[in-house]
Design an enzyme around this catalytic site. Structure first.
Site, PDB file in Angstrom:
ATOM      1  N   SER A 240       3.798  -4.832   5.101  1.00 41.03           N
ATOM      2  CA  SER A 240       3.152  -3.858   4.942  1.00 41.03           C
ATOM      3  C   SER A 240       2.508  -4.021   3.715  1.00 41.03           C
ATOM      4  O   SER A 240       2.123  -4.895   3.128  1.00 41.03           O
ATOM      5  CB  SER A 240       4.452  -2.748   4.409  1.00 41.03           C
ATOM      6  OG  SER A 240       4.530  -3.032   3.146  1.00 41.03           O
ATOM      7  N   LYS A 241       1.534  -2.669   3.612  1.00 42.43           N
ATOM      8  CA  LYS A 241       0.722  -2.736   2.690  1.00 42.43           C
ATOM      9  C   LYS A 241       1.236  -2.937   1.150  1.00 42.43           C
ATOM     10  O   LYS A 241       0.288  -3.321   0.386  1.00 42.43           O
ATOM     11  CB  LYS A 241      -0.080  -1.273   2.564  1.00 42.43           C
ATOM     12  CG  LYS A 241      -0.828  -0.994   3.870  1.00 42.43           C
ATOM     13  CD  LYS A 241      -1.549   0.316   3.716  1.00 42.43           C
ATOM     14  CE  LYS A 241      -2.155   0.672   5.340  1.00 42.43           C
ATOM     15  NZ  LYS A 241      -2.713   1.994   5.456  1.00 42.43           N
ATOM     16  N   ARG A 242       2.314  -2.578   1.035  1.00 46.04           N
ATOM     17  CA  ARG A 242       3.062  -2.633  -0.148  1.00 46.04           C
ATOM     18  C   ARG A 242       3.145  -4.237  -0.766  1.00 46.04           C
ATOM     19  O   ARG A 242       3.452  -4.368  -2.043  1.00 46.04           O
ATOM     20  CB  ARG A 242       4.467  -2.097  -0.299  1.00 46.04           C
ATOM     21  CG  ARG A 242       4.620  -0.919   0.293  1.00 46.04           C
ATOM     22  CD  ARG A 242       5.501  -0.037  -0.691  1.00 46.04           C
ATOM     23  NE  ARG A 242       4.911   1.469  -0.497  1.00 46.04           N
ATOM     24  CZ  ARG A 242       5.178   2.196  -1.382  1.00 46.04           C
ATOM     25  NH1 ARG A 242       5.888   1.991  -2.454  1.00 46.04           N
ATOM     26  NH2 ARG A 242       4.750   3.626  -1.500  1.00 46.04           N
TER      27      ARG A 242
END
Ligand code: GLU
Length: 539
Positions: A250-252
């Site tokens: 994910s972008k996290r």
């Protein structure tokens, strides 16, 4: 004819998950000589960012994914941005309302929260159902006048929903787990669910390939298709891609990695970092406590300030790290899909040729960054010199490199002599020395200490300078002969001669092959740099 669509919501950069979806839509269309449509799903006015749609298109083009219909290309089913199709949706919305298949709701956020809380208490999720008597248009008007939010919900049919998915076969969703859902928001815009179903029908989409997170939406979509008399396309819900650090990719990942580095590195000047990031101390503190995540440009600024690289996640990140589009296409195609056999390294044409919709995997895949790097090394090796030069120049532009110049012959040589490079970034880094001013060379102190300041490194550099001076004609071969001669004379390995020279003229121990490096720099500049280095580090 096979018609697929990639339907991004323009809320930020195109990340690898989106790129994988786009790629499979494209491979499917190309394999069957069909069409791929790019549709911009921008009905969520709060989440859209104005430049994102353009960025997505640039990223797709970089990957080599060209759409047959869509923004910038046009086509018979336009417009291709949902925000420009509101009148179309209205027609179908009115039809559902008139037939009692959708109905107005006037709940305030507080009322909805109370309903949700109540359901939660009973350990259930809120299942919204239509009232026995549906509100009329006049009721809706009255509610609007009273300032209540007016939404429209779709009334789910009174049955279990069975959907067919290519990857998972039949999936049954129980009637009492399927809530009526909002298809028109209080701002008058249709929700994604509604606009998507209408557009898939009008654009004659035959195959919907999308991430597994949309599987839950599919019973809703199919129910609407049935109510509106639409066809149901073939659904493919692709399995999840996992990160090596655990959890779904994910972008996290980038903020997470940055936070860990900041926490683990003791001596970071936090005030300076906060200033460089352009945020305030409060925001920094919330970030470090894991309570808030700053925007990606802020994260990038911090990484830039600290001189660290974060795990790539958006297509532009991979671009900036020097990956080839050919590599990305090959690598992404093997996430949750396989061509059969143990083939791995494949060109885009080969992927199109062998694409087969029945080869999607049920199990999750792993985003293996080591494998990606080895794919890139292989694709750099496989690519034609012309194509590689094209990508290298493009890369230099993207990172605004000092190496960027008009001399294609020189750039082609730089690419050629860096055979075996893992990324375009590696090539660029190794070549920077050529473009620096002689007296402004960036010395890597680790290399200086290890090679020049130990034993007789500096003395050897002086000797190399003297020997090179005697060289008549300059060519990689004559330089090699000269340096080998010196090594023999001193009864040392070539490295003992070449490394001091490398640090003396490049500032570090990584450069293209040393004979080429000297040849490209030229005799005068080589000798000048040797002299400057000797002065700088000699006593
Ligand atoms: N706009 C949706 C998204 O970006 C598309 C989902 C779909 O393919 O239906 O997730």
């Amino acid at each position: 004819m096979v018609v697929t669509r990639f339907a991004p919501s323009p809320t930020g950069y195109l990340h690898v998950g989106g790129a994988r979806t786009a790629l499979f839509c494209w491979l499917m269309a190309r394999h069957h000589n069909g069409r791929m449509i790019l549709r911009i799903e921008d009905t969520d006015q709060k989440r859209n960012t104005p430049t994102a749609a353009k960025q997505v298109q640039d990223d797709l083009r970089w990957l080599g994914i060209e759409w047959d219909e869509g923004p910038e290309v046009g086509g018979p089913n336009g417009p291709y941005a949902q925000s420009e199709r509101l009148d179309i949706y209205k027609k179908y919305m009115d039809k559902l309302l008139a037939e009692g298949k959708a109905y107005y709701c006037f709940d305030t956020p507080e009322e909805l929260k109370a309903m949700r809380d109540q359901a939660e208490k009973a350990k259930k999720s809120l299942i919204y159902r239509a009232p026995a008597v549906l509100p009329t248009e006049a009721d809706a008007q009255k509610a609007r006048e009273e300032g209540r939010p007016v939404t429209v919900r779709f009334a789910m049919p009174d049955k279990d929903m069975v959907i067919t998915d290519v990857v998972r076969d039949e999936c049954t969703f129980k009637r009492d787990e399927l809530s009526d859902f909002i298809i028109q928001k209080s701002d008058g815009f249709p929700t994604y669910h509604f606009a998507c179903v209408v557009d898939d029908e009008l654009m004659e989409i035959t195959h919907i390939i999308r991430g597994q997170e949309h599987l839950m939406n599919t019973p809703w979509h199919v129910a609407m298709q049935e109510s509106l008399g639409f066809k149901t396309p073939v659904y493919v819900h692709m399995s999840v891609t996992m990160s090596e650090t655990g959890g779904k990719l994910s972008k996290r990942e980038r903020p997470k990695a940055l936070k860990n580095i900041i926490k683990q590195t003791g001596d970071i000047d936090l005030d300076a970092l906060t200033a460089a990031a352009g945020i305030d101390a409060e925001e920094m503190s919330r970030f470090l406590k894991g309570k808030a995540v700053p925007d990606m440009p802020v994260i990038d600024k911090m990484a830039g300030y600290l001189g660290i690289s974060l795990p790539e996640i958006n297509v532009v990140d991979f671009m900036k790290s020097g990956y080839l589009p050919e590599t990305m296409v090959n690598f992404l195609a093997l996430l949750g899909w396989n061509p059969g056999g143990d083939r791995e390294i494949m060109t885009t044409d080969e992927l199109i040729e062998c694409f087969d919709i029945s080869r999607f995997a049920k199990s999750n895949s792993l985003f293996d960054r080591k494998k990606l790097l080895s794919f890139n090394t292989e694709h750099i090796r496989m690519l034609s010199p012309e194509k590689l030069l094209f990508h290298f120049k493009n890369y230099l532009k993207i990172v605004n490199s000092v190496v960027l110049c008009d001399d294609d012959k020189l750039l082609a040589r730089l690419v050629r002599i860096n055979e075996g490079a893992r990324t375009l970034a590696d090539i660029e880094r190794k070549c920077r020395f050529l473009f620096a001013d002689d007296d402004d060379l960036d010395y890597d102190m680790k290399s200086v200490k290890k090679v020049l300041l130990k034993k007789d490194g500096l003395a050897m550099l002086g000797l190399v300078g003297e020997t090179l001076k005697g060289l008549g004609e300059l060519s990689p071969a004559s330089i090699e002969k000269c340096l080998r001669g010196l090594a023999e004379e001193k009864e040392v390995g070539l490295g003992k001669v070449a490394q001091p020279l490398r640090v003396g003229i490049c500032g570090n121990t990584v450069s293209p092959p040393i004979f080429d490096s000297v040849d490209m720099l030229g005799m005068d500049r080589t000798l000048n740099r040797i002299e400057i280095t000797l002065k700088k580090f000699g006593d």
